[in-house]
Design a protein around this motif. Structure first.
Motif, PDB file in Angstrom:
ATOM      1  N   THR A  41       0.852  -1.194   0.000  1.00 23.23           N
ATOM      2  CA  THR A  41       0.000   0.000   0.000  1.00 23.23           C
ATOM      3  C   THR A  41       0.887   1.243   0.000  1.00 23.23           C
ATOM      4  N   SER A  42       0.240   2.389   0.091  1.00 21.40           N
ATOM      5  CA  SER A  42       1.014   3.631   0.200  1.00 21.40           C
ATOM      6  C   SER A  42       1.802   3.673   1.512  1.00 21.40           C
ATOM      7  N   ASN A  43       1.484   2.769   2.448  1.00 21.22           N
ATOM      8  CA  ASN A  43       2.271   2.709   3.697  1.00 21.22           C
ATOM      9  C   ASN A  43       3.753   2.500   3.422  1.00 21.22           C
ATOM     10  N   SER A  44       4.050   1.667   2.407  1.00 23.74           N
ATOM     11  CA  SER A  44       5.457   1.297   2.180  1.00 23.74           C
ATOM     12  C   SER A  44       6.340   2.526   2.018  1.00 23.74           C
ATOM     13  N   LYS A  45       5.765   3.590   1.401  1.00 19.62           N
ATOM     14  CA  LYS A  45       6.566   4.806   1.188  1.00 19.62           C
ATOM     15  C   LYS A  45       6.999   5.435   2.509  1.00 19.62           C
ATOM     16  N   TRP A  82       8.358   4.050   4.825  1.00 16.96           N
ATOM     17  CA  TRP A  82       9.669   3.500   5.216  1.00 16.96           C
ATOM     18  C   TRP A  82      10.819   4.227   4.521  1.00 16.96           C
ATOM     19  N   ASN A  83      10.506   5.122   3.557  1.00 14.19           N
ATOM     20  CA  ASN A  83      11.583   5.950   2.979  1.00 14.19           C
ATOM     21  C   ASN A  83      12.260   6.752   4.074  1.00 14.19           C
ATOM     22  N   ASP A  84      11.474   7.098   5.101  1.00 14.34           N
ATOM     23  CA  ASP A  84      12.042   7.754   6.280  1.00 14.34           C
ATOM     24  C   ASP A  84      11.877   6.767   7.434  1.00 14.34           C
ATOM     25  N   SER A  85      12.913   6.003   7.705  1.00  9.23           N
ATOM     26  CA  SER A  85      12.788   4.938   8.712  1.00  9.23           C
ATOM     27  C   SER A  85      12.645   5.515  10.119  1.00  9.23           C
ATOM     28  N   SER A  86      12.856   6.833  10.261  1.00  9.93           N
ATOM     29  CA  SER A  86      12.697   7.463  11.570  1.00  9.93           C
ATOM     30  C   SER A  86      11.395   8.252  11.678  1.00  9.93           C
ATOM     31  N   ASP A 116       2.174  -3.746   4.990  1.00  8.49           N
ATOM     32  CA  ASP A 116       3.396  -2.949   5.085  1.00  8.49           C
ATOM     33  C   ASP A 116       3.320  -1.841   6.140  1.00  8.49           C
ATOM     34  N   TYR A 117       2.623  -2.119   7.256  1.00  7.56           N
ATOM     35  CA  TYR A 117       2.707  -1.203   8.396  1.00  7.56           C
ATOM     36  C   TYR A 117       2.519  -2.003   9.677  1.00  7.56           C
TER      37      TYR A 117
END
Ligand SMILES: [Zn+2]
Length: 211
Positions: A109-113, A115-119, A148-149
């Motif tokens: 889903t759009s959730n995966s994006k 993780w581009n900012d892992s913090s 993905d969340y």
């Protein structure tokens, strides 16, 4: 053969569910401090990072990791792309996919994006599986479902989808990073830690593309 690691890394400042204890990763001994070897210590909740939920998570006396069917965790899996504009995964959407194989499904889903900012700080509006979709998965013979969340269920209804899935022995795989996985068919290899008699365990999860 291509391998895609869909596991979220474990480290001290990683994102955890609101209210859960943060991960504590430290050193028990360090060569730099005169020890003969470097030895880490880890203290994490069972639901920190990529992990699986067993029925015991929501039902006392229900199956725990001791009765894990390993065959569920290794085998053909379908990565389903949920369109950017969809904020929830509902039964109508699942029907529209005309899926051939629903035994193992991972929702990208759009959730995966995120993780581009892992913090990044916890995002309560993540895309998740609605109760009707959880029921759909049960009725269509799903054995494992992943997202993905941090939760398969929406933040404002975190119980019902878990209960529907877990009471029907559908294993839940949470906190995946599917950024590198294109929608399609893969082999899933996912092995949770052998935490005896527990309701959940961190897992390493990878996708294998054979062609
Ligand atoms: Zn969990």
């Amino acid at each position: 053969m291509e391998f895609i690691d869909i596991t979220v890394g474990i480290r001290n400042d990683m994102l955890v569910w609101p209210g859960d204890e943060p991960a504590k990763i430290g050193w028990e001994s360090r060569i730099a401090e005169g020890a003969i070897s470097n030895v880490s210590s880890i203290q994490i909740g069972a639901h920190v990072g990529t992990h699986i939920d067993m029925p015991l998570h929501f039902f006392d006396g229900a199956p725990n990791l001791d009765s894990l069917d390993l065959s569920v965790f290794i085998g053909q899996v379908t990565v389903v792309e949920v369109p950017e504009e969809k904020s929830r995964i509902d039964a109508t959407f699942l029907d529209s996919l005309s899926l051939v194989n629903v035994t193992r499904l991972l929702f990208k889903t759009s959730n995966s994006k995120l993780w581009n900012d892992s913090s990044h700080s916890f995002h309560p509006d993540y895309v998740a599986v609605e109760p009707g979709a959880a029921q759909w998965l049960v009725e269509h013979g799903c054995k494992l479902v992943g997202i993905d969340y941090l939760s398969i269920a929406p933040f404002n209804d975190s119980v019902t989808p878990h209960e529907i899935l877990l009471s029907n022995n559908v294993v839940i795989l949470e906190t995946l990073d599917l950024r590198d996985a294109q929608p399609g068919e893969y082999q899933l290899i996912c092995l949770p830690l052998k935490l005896e008699s527990r309701e959940a365990a961190p897992a390493r999860a990878i996708l294998m593309k054979t062609s």
